[in-house]
Design an enzyme around this catalytic site. Structure first.
Site, PDB file in Angstrom:
ATOM      1  N   GLY A 189     -57.615  39.761  26.668  1.00  0.00           N
ATOM      2  CA  GLY A 189     -56.170  40.401  26.420  1.00  0.00           C
ATOM      3  C   GLY A 189     -55.443  41.503  28.259  1.00  0.00           C
ATOM      4  O   GLY A 189     -56.537  41.563  28.539  1.00  0.00           O
TER       5      GLY A 189
ATOM      6  N   CYS B 105     -53.716  35.360  14.364  1.00  0.00           N
ATOM      7  CA  CYS B 105     -52.131  35.356  14.976  1.00  0.00           C
ATOM      8  C   CYS B 105     -51.156  36.328  14.509  1.00  0.00           C
ATOM      9  O   CYS B 105     -51.895  36.658  13.188  1.00  0.00           O
ATOM     10  CB  CYS B 105     -51.985  34.211  14.492  1.00  0.00           C
ATOM     11  SG  CYS B 105     -50.530  33.374  14.177  1.00  0.00           S
TER      12      CYS B 105
END
Length: 323
Positions: free
Chosen positions: A200, A98
């Site tokens: 990603g 995060c």
């Protein structure tokens, strides 16, 4: 190919997991993170973030859901992982990725990538606290400011006993800016033998194929791409693209309508089960958020977003989606 729906805080909640997995294309979901500080959380917190625990840990379509924990203390992380397992969690995922400033200031998420030894202690403690048949997985970025500890962090996670590692191929500082450095996942795979999932910047079939070639991973986790293009997972499973965006947008818009119908017309008990306390506000906020992300992949989303972006009445938003 195994596809995993990413744990995006404030985006992929119970209802979104349900809608996005209904077509059966996703093999696994991970919840939004449960923040662990210095206490053993009550059962209600786990049920609020993961209502699927009431259904054997699966979505409506049968897709398994892992619970993600975020924290920096090995003992309390282990205690809460054990509680999640007691409640029926099918797997425990640990957040080391995060990038949020508030999380990082409290030494959580990606901030822990500066300390490979801490990663090891957390994973090891959780692994020892959870029954052997329950997988313990982790998600990390390539680093905090740079990639100098990427391999060391992955080795620390593997040696602590993790079953699977998802790698978001960017650093914390790189945030969500393209490109994703998929080739770094291949470098890490040369040093560890645990199962790795690539993550990603996967927005299309072409992105998946390039990621697979660069990373060597056939399994991927999809985040924003799954929100921007809800049919992406099913298209990936068939590896077939479409010549026209029109059928794709029509199906996607139909999903938006289904979402609105669910929020506006479901019984109160069901909405409470979904952790939806203010249905009107929830619908307005989520439709704008969802359409705002869809703009990247659907021309029709831009026009629809402009029509509702200043609207606050949920019934008006619903009627706009229908027309």
């Amino acid at each position: 190919m195994r596809l995993v729906l990413a744990p995006m805080e404030g985006v992929v909640d119970y209802l979104m997991r349900q809608l996005l997995t209904d077509n059966g294309a996703f093999d696994l979901c991970v919840t939004e993170f449960i923040r662990i500080t210095n206490t053993l959380l009550p059962e209600a917190v786990f049920l609020r973030l993961c209502p699927e625990l009431k259904h054997g840990g699966h979505t409506r379509s049968g897709t398994p859901v892992f619970i993600q924990l975020l924290g920096n203390d090995p003992v309390t992380m282990a205690d809460n992982a054990a509680r999640a397992a007691e409640l029926g969690a099918l797997g425990i995922d640990i957040n080391f990725g995060c990038p949020a400033k508030t999380v990082n200031r409290h030494k959580g998420g990606a901030a822990l990538l500066k300390e490979p030894e801490t990663l090891h202690r957390i994973v090891q403690s959780v692994r020892q606290a959870v029954p052997e048949h329950i997988p313990v997985t982790a998600k990390m970025r390539l680093g905090f400011e740079d990639k100098s500890l990427a391999i060391e962090n992955a080795v620390a996670i593997e040696s602590a006993g993790a079953d699977t590692l998802t790698i978001h191929a960017r650093t914390k500082v790189e945030g969500y800016r393209p490109p994703a450095h998929w080739e770094w996942i291949a470098k890490i795979r040369e040093h560890v033998s645990l199962h790795i999932i690539a993550n990603g910047e996967i927005w299309s079939i072409d992105d998946y194929q390039r990621c697979q070639a660069a990373s060597g991973c056939s399994d991927i986790m999809i985040g924003r791409g799954a929100i921007a293009q809800p049919l992406l997972a099913s298209r990936l499973k068939s590896l077939q693209d479409t010549d026209s965006s029109m059928p794709d947008w029509l199906e996607t818009r139909a999903l938006l309508v289904q979402f609105a119908q669910t929020v506006l017309h479901s019984p109160q008990e069901y909405l409470e089960h979904c952790n939806i306390r203010e249905p009107g506000r929830y619908l307005a906020d989520r439709c704008k958020q969802w359409l705002g992300m869809m703009v990247r992949c659907h021309d029709g989303a831009a026009s629809l977003f402009q029509q509702i972006k200043r609207e606050t009445c949920p019934e008006t938003i619903y009627r706009t989606l229908l027309t």
